[in-house]
Each structure stands twice: as structure tokens, then as C-alpha cells.
Design a protein around this motif. Structure first.
Motif, mmCIF file in Angstrom:
data_model
loop_
_atom_site.group_PDB
_atom_site.id
_atom_site.type_symbol
_atom_site.label_atom_id
_atom_site.label_comp_id
_atom_site.label_asym_id
_atom_site.label_seq_id
_atom_site.Cartn_x
_atom_site.Cartn_y
_atom_site.Cartn_z
ATOM 1 N N ALA A 88 0.820 -1.211 0.000
ATOM 2 C CA ALA A 88 0.000 0.000 0.000
ATOM 3 C C ALA A 88 0.856 1.265 0.000
ATOM 4 O O ALA A 88 0.383 2.332 -0.407
ATOM 5 N N ARG A 89 2.101 1.169 0.431
ATOM 6 C CA ARG A 89 2.955 2.360 0.484
ATOM 7 C C ARG A 89 3.151 2.975 -0.892
ATOM 8 O O ARG A 89 3.020 4.189 -1.071
ATOM 9 N N ALA A 90 3.461 2.129 -1.881
ATOM 10 C CA ALA A 90 3.676 2.641 -3.243
ATOM 11 C C ALA A 90 2.400 3.269 -3.783
ATOM 12 O O ALA A 90 2.438 4.327 -4.425
ATOM 13 N N GLU A 91 1.257 2.642 -3.518
ATOM 14 C CA GLU A 91 -0.025 3.190 -3.957
ATOM 15 C C GLU A 91 -0.273 4.544 -3.294
ATOM 16 O O GLU A 91 -0.712 5.499 -3.941
ATOM 17 N N CYS A 92 0.013 4.645 -2.017
ATOM 18 C CA CYS A 92 -0.160 5.888 -1.273
ATOM 19 C C CYS A 92 0.709 6.988 -1.873
ATOM 20 O O CYS A 92 0.225 8.091 -2.162
ATOM 21 N N VAL A 93 1.985 6.700 -2.062
ATOM 22 C CA VAL A 93 2.912 7.697 -2.601
ATOM 23 C C VAL A 93 2.463 8.138 -3.989
ATOM 24 O O VAL A 93 2.423 9.335 -4.292
ATOM 25 N N ARG A 94 2.089 7.177 -4.840
ATOM 26 C CA ARG A 94 1.659 7.490 -6.204
ATOM 27 C C ARG A 94 0.410 8.387 -6.178
ATOM 28 O O ARG A 94 0.347 9.401 -6.863
ATOM 29 N N GLU A 95 -0.571 8.016 -5.360
ATOM 30 C CA GLU A 95 -1.807 8.795 -5.289
ATOM 31 C C GLU A 95 -1.550 10.197 -4.747
ATOM 32 O O GLU A 95 -2.061 11.186 -5.289
ATOM 33 N N LEU A 96 -0.750 10.303 -3.693
ATOM 34 C CA LEU A 96 -0.466 11.623 -3.129
ATOM 35 C C LEU A 96 0.300 12.504 -4.115
ATOM 36 O O LEU A 96 0.001 13.696 -4.255
ATOM 37 N N LEU A 97 1.269 11.927 -4.820
ATOM 38 C CA LEU A 97 2.012 12.704 -5.815
ATOM 39 C C LEU A 97 1.087 13.176 -6.934
ATOM 40 O O LEU A 97 1.172 14.329 -7.363
ATOM 41 N N ASP A 98 0.204 12.297 -7.391
ATOM 42 C CA ASP A 98 -0.728 12.672 -8.459
ATOM 43 C C ASP A 98 -1.626 13.826 -8.005
ATOM 44 O O ASP A 98 -1.831 14.794 -8.743
#
Length: 155
Positions: A88-98
Motif C-alpha cells: 500500500a505504500r507505493a499506492e499511497c505515494v503514487r496517489e499523493l504525488l498525483d
């Protein structure tokens, strides 16, 4: 940047004490029954948007080139990321950056702030294994009442 705080009524009753404060500070107007308001000079607002846009784009470039570095950067700023499951960390980082990049381009940062709160709440749930397990289910539905889906009756 410095901020000065005034009751909203001061703006209504004594404008001459609020507007001069804008020369060297942003002004927070506190309201009793609604969200506070912020007054700032246009040049400071535009500078903030330009700086935010540049920082968001720069971070997005780094993230595309080195996802691990982006995660490490976010982890520095968001230590609660360690509570999320690894996948979930990668998903979190990707979503927050987007959201941050879109917000920097449009000036609409509420979706970013909402996503940040939601991910932090999710991480806090994962920090308590018992709570996380309870929320995964199964759920006791013996005392529940079936509800029909809205519009399912053809109306």
C-alpha cells in the motif's frame, strides 16, 4: 511567512486595522460559526502557487525516475507510512504525488489534503493489528436489517 489573526468582526468594523497587516503577513480571519478565512496579497498567493507547482513537478520527476527515492522522501515527511502494508505504500505515494501535481497545476489542493487525511487514517488503523483485523471482517450481521438499493424498485 508570518500570519496575523483577527476576529472576522474586526474586518467588518475596523478595516483599517486589518488591511495594513497584509503588508508583511497573511491574515487569518476567525469566524465563530464557519471556517476561518485567509486574506493574502495577490503577489504572495501567486508566488506560493508558482513555488508549489515547481516543487510538485520536481518531486514528480524524481518519483518517475526513482520511485524508491520518492518513497524515502515521503517517508521522511510522513513517518506514519511505515504503518501501511508494504504494497500500500507505493499506492499511497503514487496517489499523493498525483493529487499534489494536479493541485499545483490547478490551485485546487483540497483533493490532496483529503487524500492525505484518508491515507493517514488508514495507516493509523493498520498501526493497531486488532482494530485492522476487526475491520477486515467477518462482520456479525445477525442484528442487521436488509435495505434495498436506492432505485432498485424501478422508481
Amino acid at each position: 511567512m508570518a500570519t496575523r489573526t483577527f476576529p472576522f468582526s474586526t474586518l467588518i468594523n475596523k478595516q483599517t486595522s486589518v488591511f495594513p497587516a497584509l503588508a508583511d503577513a497573511d491574515v487569518v480571519l476567525e469566524r465563530r460559526d464557519a471556517e476561518n478565512l485567509v486574506l493574502m496579497r495577490s503577489e504572495r498567493f501567486q508566488a506560493m502557487l508558482v513555488g508549489l507547482s515547481m516543487a510538485a513537478r520536481s518531486l514528480a520527476i524524481v518519483a518517475r525516475a526513482n520511485r524508491t527515492l520518492a518513497e524515502e522522501t515521503f517517508a521522511e515527511e510522513l513517518p506514519w507510512l511505515v504503518w501501511l502494508p508494504a504494497e500500500a505504500r507505493a499506492e499511497c505515494v503514487r496517489e499523493l504525488l498525483d493529487h499534489l501535481l494536479a493541485g499545483a497545476d490547478t490551485g485546487l489542493l483540497l483533493p490532496f489534503a483529503r487524500a492525505l487525511r484518508e491515507w493517514q487514517a488508514t495507516a493509523e488503523i493498520h498501526s493497531d493489528p486488532e482494530l485492522a483485523q476487526r475491520l477486515r471482517g467477518p462482520f456479525d450481521t445477525s442484528e442487521s436489517t436488509p435495505v434495498t438499493r436506492p432505485g432498485a424498485d424501478g422508481a
